[in-house]
Design a protein around this motif. Structure first.
Motif, mmCIF file in Angstrom:
data_model
loop_
_atom_site.group_PDB
_atom_site.id
_atom_site.type_symbol
_atom_site.label_atom_id
_atom_site.label_comp_id
_atom_site.label_asym_id
_atom_site.label_seq_id
_atom_site.Cartn_x
_atom_site.Cartn_y
_atom_site.Cartn_z
ATOM 1 N N TYR A 26 25.939 23.020 45.965
ATOM 2 C CA TYR A 26 26.900 24.467 44.861
ATOM 3 C C TYR A 26 26.735 23.370 43.495
ATOM 4 O O TYR A 26 27.913 24.547 42.383
ATOM 5 N N ASN A 27 25.513 23.530 43.617
ATOM 6 C CA ASN A 27 25.674 23.065 42.462
ATOM 7 C C ASN A 27 26.750 21.989 41.068
ATOM 8 O O ASN A 27 26.837 22.722 39.800
ATOM 9 N N ASP A 28 27.066 21.011 41.484
ATOM 10 C CA ASP A 28 28.294 20.346 40.790
ATOM 11 C C ASP A 28 29.449 21.200 40.597
ATOM 12 O O ASP A 28 30.673 20.748 40.334
ATOM 13 N N GLU A 29 29.759 22.143 41.148
ATOM 14 C CA GLU A 29 30.876 23.082 40.766
ATOM 15 C C GLU A 29 31.674 22.720 41.907
ATOM 16 O O GLU A 29 33.421 23.338 42.257
ATOM 17 N N TYR A 30 31.071 22.337 43.058
ATOM 18 C CA TYR A 30 32.177 21.840 44.265
ATOM 19 C C TYR A 30 32.767 20.486 44.234
ATOM 20 O O TYR A 30 32.367 19.230 43.806
ATOM 21 N N THR A 31 33.786 20.851 43.983
ATOM 22 C CA THR A 31 34.945 18.828 43.303
ATOM 23 C C THR A 31 35.389 18.104 44.512
ATOM 24 O O THR A 31 35.189 18.509 45.479
ATOM 25 N N GLU A 32 36.035 17.247 44.234
ATOM 26 C CA GLU A 32 36.296 16.228 45.552
ATOM 27 C C GLU A 32 37.341 17.189 45.996
ATOM 28 O O GLU A 32 37.815 16.885 46.904
ATOM 29 N N ASP A 33 38.402 18.049 45.391
ATOM 30 C CA ASP A 33 39.620 18.841 45.748
ATOM 31 C C ASP A 33 38.674 19.793 47.219
ATOM 32 O O ASP A 33 39.338 20.029 48.360
ATOM 33 N N ASP A 34 37.742 20.489 46.781
ATOM 34 C CA ASP A 34 36.976 21.700 47.980
ATOM 35 C C ASP A 34 36.609 20.215 48.488
ATOM 36 O O ASP A 34 36.886 20.639 49.891
ATOM 37 N N ALA A 35 36.287 18.956 48.851
ATOM 38 C CA ALA A 35 35.746 18.156 49.524
ATOM 39 C C ALA A 35 36.558 17.648 50.871
ATOM 40 O O ALA A 35 37.172 17.821 51.844
ATOM 41 N N VAL A 36 38.107 17.635 49.860
ATOM 42 C CA VAL A 36 38.935 17.317 50.784
ATOM 43 C C VAL A 36 39.919 18.752 51.580
ATOM 44 O O VAL A 36 39.913 18.485 52.513
ATOM 45 N N ALA A 37 39.368 19.657 50.687
ATOM 46 C CA ALA A 37 39.966 21.253 51.769
ATOM 47 C C ALA A 37 38.744 21.113 52.474
ATOM 48 O O ALA A 37 39.762 21.602 53.717
ATOM 49 N N TYR A 39 37.641 19.082 54.722
ATOM 50 C CA TYR A 39 37.186 17.529 55.342
ATOM 51 C C TYR A 39 38.905 18.171 56.626
ATOM 52 O O TYR A 39 38.749 18.312 57.705
ATOM 53 N N LEU A 40 39.620 18.808 55.899
ATOM 54 C CA LEU A 40 41.230 18.997 56.377
ATOM 55 C C LEU A 40 40.621 20.290 57.360
ATOM 56 O O LEU A 40 41.104 19.835 58.260
ATOM 57 N N ALA A 41 40.392 21.103 57.032
ATOM 58 C CA ALA A 41 39.761 22.692 57.766
ATOM 59 C C ALA A 41 38.897 21.939 58.894
ATOM 60 O O ALA A 41 39.220 22.959 59.551
ATOM 61 N N LEU A 42 38.064 21.045 58.853
ATOM 62 C CA LEU A 42 37.333 20.247 59.983
ATOM 63 C C LEU A 42 37.924 19.585 60.471
ATOM 64 O O LEU A 42 38.128 19.422 61.937
ATOM 65 N N ALA A 46 44.097 15.647 60.288
ATOM 66 C CA ALA A 46 43.763 14.213 59.192
ATOM 67 C C ALA A 46 44.497 14.301 58.260
ATOM 68 O O ALA A 46 45.532 16.007 57.796
ATOM 69 N N VAL A 47 45.304 13.449 57.969
ATOM 70 C CA VAL A 47 45.760 13.483 57.051
ATOM 71 C C VAL A 47 46.007 13.443 55.163
ATOM 72 O O VAL A 47 45.137 12.815 55.384
ATOM 73 N N GLU A 48 46.293 14.381 54.718
ATOM 74 C CA GLU A 48 45.542 14.518 53.463
ATOM 75 C C GLU A 48 45.764 12.734 52.150
ATOM 76 O O GLU A 48 44.961 13.178 52.079
ATOM 77 N N ALA A 49 46.877 12.521 52.311
ATOM 78 C CA ALA A 49 46.702 11.526 51.295
ATOM 79 C C ALA A 49 45.946 10.555 51.949
ATOM 80 O O ALA A 49 45.270 9.715 51.388
ATOM 81 N N ASP A 50 45.932 10.587 52.957
ATOM 82 C CA ASP A 50 44.513 9.138 53.320
ATOM 83 C C ASP A 50 42.907 9.948 53.288
ATOM 84 O O ASP A 50 42.283 8.833 53.222
ATOM 85 N N VAL A 51 42.541 10.911 53.876
ATOM 86 C CA VAL A 51 42.051 11.354 52.867
ATOM 87 C C VAL A 51 41.540 11.489 51.150
ATOM 88 O O VAL A 51 40.388 10.806 51.090
ATOM 89 N N ARG A 52 42.355 12.081 50.729
ATOM 90 C CA ARG A 52 41.740 11.590 49.413
ATOM 91 C C ARG A 52 42.357 9.959 49.545
ATOM 92 O O ARG A 52 41.026 9.609 48.133
ATOM 93 N N ALA A 53 42.450 9.124 50.134
ATOM 94 C CA ALA A 53 42.119 7.594 49.586
ATOM 95 C C ALA A 53 41.046 7.264 49.832
ATOM 96 O O ALA A 53 40.402 6.322 49.081
ATOM 97 N N GLU A 54 40.753 7.990 50.686
ATOM 98 C CA GLU A 54 38.973 7.154 51.580
ATOM 99 C C GLU A 54 37.910 7.584 50.394
ATOM 100 O O GLU A 54 37.309 6.993 50.013
#
Length: 63
Positions: A26-37, A39-42, A46-54
């Motif tokens: 996505y040419n750097d338009e993909y953010t950390e928040d997108d990755a967390v979202a 990951y949580l969908a997949l 998973a616990v969001e706070a744990d995913v963000r900490a990792e």
């Protein structure tokens, strides 16, 4: 050899792997928040706070 594209199951990606792959596709338009979202969908268990900490810990290793 077949011309079929071999695709990796996205559920096997780590959080940093999702961020890296998403940034490439996505040419750097993909953010950390997108990755967390994603990951949580997949991984609904998973616990969001744990995913963000990792993710923060993995990014700290790269900085």
């Amino acid at each position: 050899m077949s011309n079929e594209r071999i695709t990796k199951d996205r559920r096997s990606y780590s959080i940093i792997g999702l961020l890296s792959a998403g940034s490439r596709f996505y040419n750097d338009e993909y953010t950390e928040d997108d990755a967390v979202a994603d990951y949580l969908a997949l991984h609904p268990e998973a616990v969001e706070a744990d995913v963000r900490a990792e993710l923060a810990a993995e990014l700290a290793k790269l900085r």
